[in-house]
Design an enzyme around this catalytic site. Sequence first.
Site, PDB file in Angstrom:
ATOM      1  N   GLY A  32     -28.967  -6.679 -16.128  1.00 62.40           N
ATOM      2  CA  GLY A  32     -27.561  -6.443 -15.777  1.00 62.40           C
ATOM      3  C   GLY A  32     -27.352  -6.804 -14.315  1.00 62.40           C
ATOM      4  N   SER A  34     -25.929  -9.199 -12.853  1.00 58.13           N
ATOM      5  CA  SER A  34     -24.663  -9.748 -12.350  1.00 58.13           C
ATOM      6  C   SER A  34     -23.534  -8.726 -12.511  1.00 58.13           C
ATOM      7  CB  SER A  34     -24.320 -11.049 -13.087  1.00 58.13           C
ATOM      8  OG  SER A  34     -24.250 -10.787 -14.472  1.00 58.13           O
ATOM      9  N   THR A  38     -25.096  -3.246 -10.152  1.00 54.45           N
ATOM     10  CA  THR A  38     -26.084  -3.955  -9.340  1.00 54.45           C
ATOM     11  C   THR A  38     -25.458  -4.400  -8.029  1.00 54.45           C
ATOM     12  OG1 THR A  38     -27.056  -4.732 -11.378  1.00 54.45           O
ATOM     13  CG2 THR A  38     -27.724  -5.875  -9.371  1.00 54.45           C
ATOM     14  N   ARG A  66     -27.027 -12.403 -18.404  1.00 51.40           N
ATOM     15  CA  ARG A  66     -26.631 -13.558 -19.228  1.00 51.40           C
ATOM     16  C   ARG A  66     -26.095 -14.704 -18.383  1.00 51.40           C
ATOM     17  NH1 ARG A  66     -24.719  -9.575 -23.847  1.00 51.40           N
ATOM     18  NH2 ARG A  66     -23.809  -8.542 -22.067  1.00 51.40           N
ATOM     19  N   LYS A 205     -27.834  13.287  -4.217  1.00 48.99           N
ATOM     20  CA  LYS A 205     -27.048  13.713  -3.052  1.00 48.99           C
ATOM     21  C   LYS A 205     -27.794  14.829  -2.331  1.00 48.99           C
ATOM     22  CE  LYS A 205     -22.591  12.661  -5.269  1.00 48.99           C
ATOM     23  NZ  LYS A 205     -21.867  11.628  -4.561  1.00 48.99           N
ATOM     24  N   HIS A 263     -23.175  15.054 -14.299  1.00 53.21           N
ATOM     25  CA  HIS A 263     -23.123  15.549 -12.911  1.00 53.21           C
ATOM     26  C   HIS A 263     -22.846  17.056 -12.813  1.00 53.21           C
ATOM     27  CE1 HIS A 263     -22.962  11.349 -12.423  1.00 53.21           C
ATOM     28  NE2 HIS A 263     -21.669  11.188 -12.437  1.00 53.21           N
ATOM     29  N   LYS A 368     -10.330  13.645  -2.571  1.00 49.99           N
ATOM     30  CA  LYS A 368     -11.707  13.649  -3.067  1.00 49.99           C
ATOM     31  C   LYS A 368     -12.423  14.830  -2.438  1.00 49.99           C
ATOM     32  CE  LYS A 368     -15.819  10.826  -3.622  1.00 49.99           C
ATOM     33  NZ  LYS A 368     -15.943  10.918  -5.072  1.00 49.99           N
TER      34      LYS A 368
HETATM   35  C1  BG6 Z   1     -19.524   8.353 -12.000  1.00 48.96           C
HETATM   36  C2  BG6 Z   1     -18.362   8.409 -12.937  1.00 48.96           C
HETATM   37  O1  BG6 Z   1     -20.697   8.734 -12.645  1.00 48.96           O
HETATM   38  O2  BG6 Z   1     -19.275   9.230 -10.905  1.00 48.96           O
HETATM   39  C3  BG6 Z   1     -17.099   8.007 -12.231  1.00 48.96           C
HETATM   40  O3  BG6 Z   1     -18.605   7.522 -14.026  1.00 48.96           O
HETATM   41  C4  BG6 Z   1     -16.884   8.857 -10.996  1.00 48.96           C
HETATM   42  O4  BG6 Z   1     -15.968   8.102 -13.095  1.00 48.96           O
HETATM   43  C5  BG6 Z   1     -18.138   8.877 -10.139  1.00 48.96           C
HETATM   44  O5  BG6 Z   1     -15.809   8.287 -10.265  1.00 48.96           O
HETATM   45  C6  BG6 Z   1     -18.008   9.889  -9.023  1.00 48.96           C
HETATM   46  O6  BG6 Z   1     -19.111   9.775  -8.160  1.00 48.96           O
HETATM   47  P1  BG6 Z   1     -19.020  10.215  -6.637  1.00 48.96           P
HETATM   48  O7  BG6 Z   1     -20.394  10.074  -6.126  1.00 48.96           O
HETATM   49  O8  BG6 Z   1     -18.037   9.286  -5.989  1.00 48.96           O
HETATM   50  O9  BG6 Z   1     -18.524  11.625  -6.652  1.00 48.96           O
END
Ligand code: BG6
Length: 517
Positions: A32, A34, A38, A66, A205, A263, A368
């Site tokens: 994978g 490309s 990655t 591919r 993390k 997560h 965020k």
């Molecule tokens: C990914 C999810 O595993 O984690 C995404 O597929 C999400 O949808 C991302 O945006 C969040 O990761 P982080 O490290 O930015 O909190």
Amino acid sequence: MKCNVTRKTQKIDHTELYFSKPSRPVGIIIFGASGNLTRKKLLPSLFKLYQRDLIPDDFFILGVARTQMTDEQFREYVQKSIKQAGNRKFLSDFLKHCYYLSGNYESSETYGEIQNKLKRLERIHGTQGNKIFYLAIPPNVFQAVIYRLSESGLARESKFSSNFARVVIEKPFGKDLESARELERSLANNFSEKQIYRIDHYLGKETVQNIFIFRFANTIFEQVWNNKFIDHVQITVAEDIGVENRAGYFDTTGLLRDMFQNHILQMLAFVAMEPPASFNAERIRDEKVKVLRSIRPFPLNELYRWIVRGQYLSGKVNDYQVPAYTEEPGVSKDSKTETFVAMKLMIDNWRWNGVPFYIRAGKRLPRKISEIAIIFKKVPYSMFPNIPIEELAPNSLIINIQPDEGIALNIQVKHPGARLCLETLSMEFKYENVFSIKALDAYERLLLDCMIGDQTLFIRNDDVIASWELLTPVLRSWEKKSENEKNGKVHPYRAGTWGPKEADWLIEKDGRKWRKL
Ligand code: BG6
């Protein structure tokens, strides 16, 4: 989780890093090559590790995909991918270790060609047959690659030598219990568990790893880490971004699978686990899986009281007008996929009996932020004149996972003055103010651990199964909405808000409130 100090070498251009350089040479084969992962994560992280002198001197990277490309074109591609990595010191040296091979993932010929190319690269770079296969590929070709890798003998570990062959896989680890079991069966038929590295980047993390240290390297917190002192726990994983260009994946996945199965349950396990017998990958993973198995199954007849789903409407996030989820490119107009989930769960064991965990996660929320908040019980009685018990804020411990990494303990203090006035004060520590070194990015950390052969921060097979055992009945119940319309209902919420009002009801019906973030 190492503490050996790597000596400054000429490649390190900043202070000492508390990591060891892997001692054994390795060839990294990326399937994978490309693709997005990655380009965005793997190549920049490998380059960063190289700059920090945390990749063995003898190594190579072989990209497989591919797309037709020569080694030279791949090197240009690598160069472009790490453009964002800032400092480009040692780039030309790094590129000399990069190669490419194009082929169909399903065809046995590809694996014959890989075999030949590996022989040559192993000779040039002296990697002694040690290999890491990184599967950064879509789930629909997963099984084929696993089978071909095994059939071709490429990922075989010889009984007569100490060479290693490791396979790194990315989520989704299946889409429900049945498919996860099938995937696990096929992994187990072809590799041993010690060869398999299931990545969850949240475990890479620093702040998530620190939950463990914070709890088990300090006596004072462990004493109060139970139902005698804790009223409830809140976990928030909020993102301001929408579905971005991943509609193809996300619209058939939804937020419960995308964030909770992996997560969030992983973070929860770190918060709730018992102390392991030793600081050893298997013992730590044993305790994590016990927590997942102790989570009370959701009552399916009144699921809506425990889990709320939402989907974003158009709205303003960070002052920008953004479209509704169903207006995003690639999303079906009548999609019922959830972009938000709020959940209440209970852990049925001695430590946590009666302590609810409220969890919310979603896209297009105001900002965020990922945090874990431990809310302690209030004092049992207010002895202070004119301060009723309701006005006495409970202590809380806030573990900020990102972006403002740190820990804060909120306590009550007396406001100076003759009148008795209380105030909540925060005793805070922030990573950036305390540590002069920049932590490794999650992918750097996990790639490094994989090269070293440390599985502590990777997910074990029983862990994957336990999380699907918990969540699959929920997904099934959502699919059969007819049983109770309220259960699978997807509630709309404005982009830029903290989710649907039903999410507030979920916690407020218990006399508690979400933290204001
Ligand atoms: C990914 C999810 O595993 O984690 C995404 O597929 C999400 O949808 C991302 O945006 C969040 O990761 P982080 O490290 O930015 O909190």
